[in-house]
Design an enzyme around this catalytic site. Structure first.
Site, PDB file in Angstrom:
ATOM      1  N   SER A   1       0.797  -1.238   0.000  1.00 59.03           N
ATOM      2  CA  SER A   1       0.000   0.000   0.000  1.00 59.03           C
ATOM      3  C   SER A   1       0.828   1.286   0.000  1.00 59.03           C
ATOM      4  O   SER A   1       0.266   2.360  -0.218  1.00 59.03           O
ATOM      5  CB  SER A   1      -0.918   0.025   1.215  1.00 59.03           C
ATOM      6  OG  SER A   1      -1.956  -0.883   1.029  1.00 59.03           O
TER       7      SER A   1
ATOM      8  N   TYR B   1      -3.515  -3.295 -10.240  1.00 60.20           N
ATOM      9  CA  TYR B   1      -3.468  -3.006  -8.802  1.00 60.20           C
ATOM     10  C   TYR B   1      -2.578  -4.037  -8.085  1.00 60.20           C
ATOM     11  O   TYR B   1      -1.743  -3.678  -7.252  1.00 60.20           O
ATOM     12  CB  TYR B   1      -4.889  -3.006  -8.220  1.00 60.20           C
ATOM     13  CG  TYR B   1      -4.892  -2.899  -6.712  1.00 60.20           C
ATOM     14  CD1 TYR B   1      -4.536  -1.701  -6.074  1.00 60.20           C
ATOM     15  CD2 TYR B   1      -5.205  -3.999  -5.913  1.00 60.20           C
ATOM     16  CE1 TYR B   1      -4.505  -1.611  -4.690  1.00 60.20           C
ATOM     17  CE2 TYR B   1      -5.182  -3.907  -4.528  1.00 60.20           C
ATOM     18  CZ  TYR B   1      -4.831  -2.718  -3.923  1.00 60.20           C
ATOM     19  OH  TYR B   1      -4.797  -2.629  -2.553  1.00 60.20           O
TER      20      TYR B   1
ATOM     21  N   VAL C   1       1.340  -3.466   4.184  1.00 56.60           N
ATOM     22  CA  VAL C   1       1.323  -4.731   4.927  1.00 56.60           C
ATOM     23  C   VAL C   1       2.625  -5.534   4.846  1.00 56.60           C
ATOM     24  O   VAL C   1       2.782  -6.498   5.586  1.00 56.60           O
ATOM     25  CB  VAL C   1       0.153  -5.650   4.499  1.00 56.60           C
ATOM     26  CG1 VAL C   1      -1.175  -5.124   4.977  1.00 56.60           C
ATOM     27  CG2 VAL C   1       0.151  -5.908   3.015  1.00 56.60           C
TER      28      VAL C   1
ATOM     29  N   TYR D   1      -4.324   4.505   7.735  1.00 56.09           N
ATOM     30  CA  TYR D   1      -5.600   3.797   7.952  1.00 56.09           C
ATOM     31  C   TYR D   1      -6.282   4.267   9.222  1.00 56.09           C
ATOM     32  O   TYR D   1      -6.304   5.442   9.518  1.00 56.09           O
ATOM     33  CB  TYR D   1      -5.373   2.279   7.949  1.00 56.09           C
ATOM     34  CG  TYR D   1      -4.714   1.833   6.687  1.00 56.09           C
ATOM     35  CD1 TYR D   1      -5.387   1.938   5.482  1.00 56.09           C
ATOM     36  CD2 TYR D   1      -3.423   1.363   6.676  1.00 56.09           C
ATOM     37  CE1 TYR D   1      -4.788   1.555   4.304  1.00 56.09           C
ATOM     38  CE2 TYR D   1      -2.812   0.972   5.501  1.00 56.09           C
ATOM     39  CZ  TYR D   1      -3.509   1.086   4.325  1.00 56.09           C
ATOM     40  OH  TYR D   1      -2.909   0.708   3.174  1.00 56.09           O
TER      41      TYR D   1
ATOM     42  N   LYS E   1       0.313   3.538  -2.911  1.00 58.57           N
ATOM     43  CA  LYS E   1      -0.949   4.225  -3.217  1.00 58.57           C
ATOM     44  C   LYS E   1      -0.831   5.738  -3.444  1.00 58.57           C
ATOM     45  O   LYS E   1      -1.392   6.257  -4.410  1.00 58.57           O
ATOM     46  CB  LYS E   1      -1.996   3.887  -2.140  1.00 58.57           C
ATOM     47  CG  LYS E   1      -2.463   2.431  -2.260  1.00 58.57           C
ATOM     48  CD  LYS E   1      -3.340   1.996  -1.105  1.00 58.57           C
ATOM     49  CE  LYS E   1      -3.787   0.539  -1.278  1.00 58.57           C
ATOM     50  NZ  LYS E   1      -4.457  -0.010  -0.110  1.00 58.57           N
TER      51      LYS E   1
HETATM   52  O1  DON Z   1      -4.906  -4.923  -1.337  1.00 62.10           O
HETATM   53  C1  DON Z   1      -4.156  -5.576  -0.626  1.00 62.10           C
HETATM   54  O2  DON Z   1      -4.594  -6.382   0.149  1.00 62.10           O
HETATM   55  C2  DON Z   1      -2.641  -5.409  -0.675  1.00 62.10           C
HETATM   56  N1  DON Z   1      -2.124  -5.713  -1.898  1.00 62.10           N
HETATM   57  C3  DON Z   1      -2.209  -4.056  -0.213  1.00 62.10           C
HETATM   58  C4  DON Z   1      -2.533  -3.924   1.182  1.00 62.10           C
HETATM   59  C5  DON Z   1      -1.742  -3.018   2.004  1.00 62.10           C
HETATM   60  O3  DON Z   1      -0.549  -2.905   2.006  1.00 62.10           O
HETATM   61  C6  DON Z   1      -2.592  -2.355   2.969  1.00 62.10           C
HETATM   62  N2  DON Z   1      -1.790  -1.913   4.026  1.00 62.10           N
HETATM   63  N3  DON Z   1      -1.721  -1.771   5.098  1.00 62.10           N
END
Ligand code: DON
Length: 340
Positions: free
Chosen positions: A86, A212, A282, A264, A89
Site C-alpha cells: 500500500s 493493482y 502490509v 488507515y 498508493k
Molecule cells: O490490497 C491488498 O490487500 C494489498 N495488496 C495491499 C494492502 C496493504 O498494504 C494495505 N496496508 N496496510
C-alpha cells in the site's frame, strides 16, 4: 525510462551518494541507536493473508533517511527487497492527478478518511458511491483504473516508469507475490466489481485489478522508499537525479491525503503524535515525508492489529519527538545538531 544514481555525485560530507554503510555522521549514529533499541522488540505478526507475504523474516529491520539535499543515511537491512504494497498508493494517486487533472480524479475518489480498515467496503455503498480516499483499497483501485494505456503492458510500463523517477533505479515486479495476490484477492475483486457497478471503474475490471496487484507487488528496498519520500519532501523532484516525479501543482493534494488517511484507522493518532504525511503497507514499511527537509522509511515486517509496522511506528514516533519533525512543532535545534 530508467536512471541509475549518478555515481560521481557526493553528499555534503564528501561521501559518494548511495554509500550508506560508510556514512558516519551524528544522524546515522542516532538512527543506529534507534535500530539497536527496537531490534529486540518482538511484538506484532507478519502479514499472512497474502500467502507469499508470510515468508518475510520478522527480524528484517531497516531505517533510512534521505535529505532534500540528497544526503543518504541508512542502518540495518537497507538493501533487503520486499514488495511495496500500500505504500504505492499515494504515488499512483499522484500519477492519476498528473495524467487526468484533479477535477477528473475527484469524480472517482474523494479525500475523506474512513476510520475503517484498509480493505473495508462498509462505506462504499453510501450516497455518493465514490470511494472515500485513494489510500484505502477501494480508492486505490479506482485510482489505478485511471492509469490508461493501449494494453496491459503499456499500463504496467507507465507504472514502472513513474516509480523509477522516484527511486532513481529500475523497478520490477515480484512475480510470486503478484500471483499470490491475484489468486487470493477475492475481497479486492468484490470491491472492484461493486465500483464497476457504481460507474467508478470504466476500464476492464480484470485488467485494472491485475494492475493493482502488480502495483502492490513492485520490489523496493527501504533505501528506495526513503528516496521516494525525499522526492515528495523536495517538491516532487528526486534530490539525487534532479528529475521531476510529480507536478508541483499536485504535491499538496498527495501530501494532504497522506497526512489525513495514510495510516488507515491509526491516521488521527499518527497525525497527532508523529505529525508528518506518511503511508504504511502490509509488507512492514512506513514511508514518512518531512516537507522541505527529508524522507524517512522504516522497514520491519511484524504488524500491529491495524496493519502498521510495530517497529516502524515506534521509530517514527521517537524520531519525530527527538528531532521536532511534527509539521506543527517548532523546528528543533536537535536536528541541526545532528547535521540535517
Ligand atoms: O490490497 C491488498 O490487500 C494489498 N495488496 C495491499 C494492502 C496493504 O498494504 C494495505 N496496508 N496496510
Amino acid at each position: 525510462m530508467t536512471m541509475p544514481l549518478n555515481p560521481t555525485r557526493r553528499d555534503d560530507l564528501g561521501l559518494l551518494v548511495g554509500d550508506l554503510k560508510t556514512a558516519a555522521s551524528p544522524f546515522r549514529q542516532h538512527l543506529l541507536g534507534l535500530h539497536r533499541k527496537y531490534l529486540p522488540l518482538r511484538d506484532g505478526t507478519v502479514a499472512s493473508y497474502i500467502p507469499e507475504l508470510a515468508r518475510a523474516n520478522p527480524d528484517w529491520f531497516a531505517i533510512c533517511a534521505v535529505t532534500t539535499s540528497g544526503q543518504q543515511f541508512g542502518v540495518g537491512d537497507v538493501n533487503q527487497q520486499f514488495t511495496i504494497q500500500s505504500v504505492s498508493k499515494p504515488f499512483v494517486y499522484g500519477m492519476a492527478l498528473d495524467a487526468m487533472g484533479s477535477e477528473a480524479v475527484s469524480r472517482r475518489v474523494g479525500v475523506e478518511p474512513t476510520g475503517d480498515a484498509f480493505n473495508s467496503l462498509i462505506k462504499l455503498d453510501d450516497d455518493s458511491k465514490r470511494p472515500h480516499n485513494p489510500m484505502v483499497n477501494a480508492g486505490a483501485i479506482a485510482t489505478v483504473d485511471l492509469i490508461r494505456g493501449a494494453d496491459p503492458t503499456e499500463r504496467l510500463r507507465k507504472l514502472l516508469s513513474a516509480f523509477e523517477v522516484y527511486t532513481g533505479r529500475p523497478m520490477s515486479i515480484d512475480a510470486a507475490v503478484f500471483t499470490s495476490e491475484r489468486s487470493t484477492g477475492h475481497r479486492n475483486r468484490a470491491i472492484a466489481h461493486l465500483m464497476l457497478n457504481f460507474g467508478m471503474i470504466s476500464g476492464s475490471v480484470d485488467e485494472t485489478l491485475d494492475l493493482y496487484f502488480q502495483q502492490c507487488s513492485m520490489l523496493v528496498t527501504c533505501q528506495d522508499l526513503a528516496m521516494m519520500a525525499a522526492t515528495l519532501a523536495n517538491g516532487g523532484v528526486n534530490p539525487v537525479t534532479g528529475q521531476r516525479a510529480l507536478a508541483a501543482e499536485h504535491l499538496r493534494d498527495v501530501l494532504s491525503v497522506m497526512y489525513t488517511c495514510g495510516m488507515y484507522d491509526y491516521a488521527g493518532e499518527w497525525a497527532y503524535t508523529v505529525g508528518v504525511p506518511a503511508k504504511s503497507g502490509v509488507s512492514g514499511a512506513i514511508l514518512a515525508v518531512v516537507p522541505g527537509r527529508m524522507g524517512i522509511a522504516v522497514f520491519s515486517p511484524p504488524l500491529d492489529e491495524r496493519g502498521n509496522s510495530v517497529r516502524g511506528i515506534r521509530v517514527c514516533e521517537e524520531l519525530s519527538r527527538d528531532l521536532g519533525l511534527h509539521v506543527f512543532a517548532p523546528t528543533s535545534g536537535r536536528a541541526s545538531a545532528l547535521g540535517i
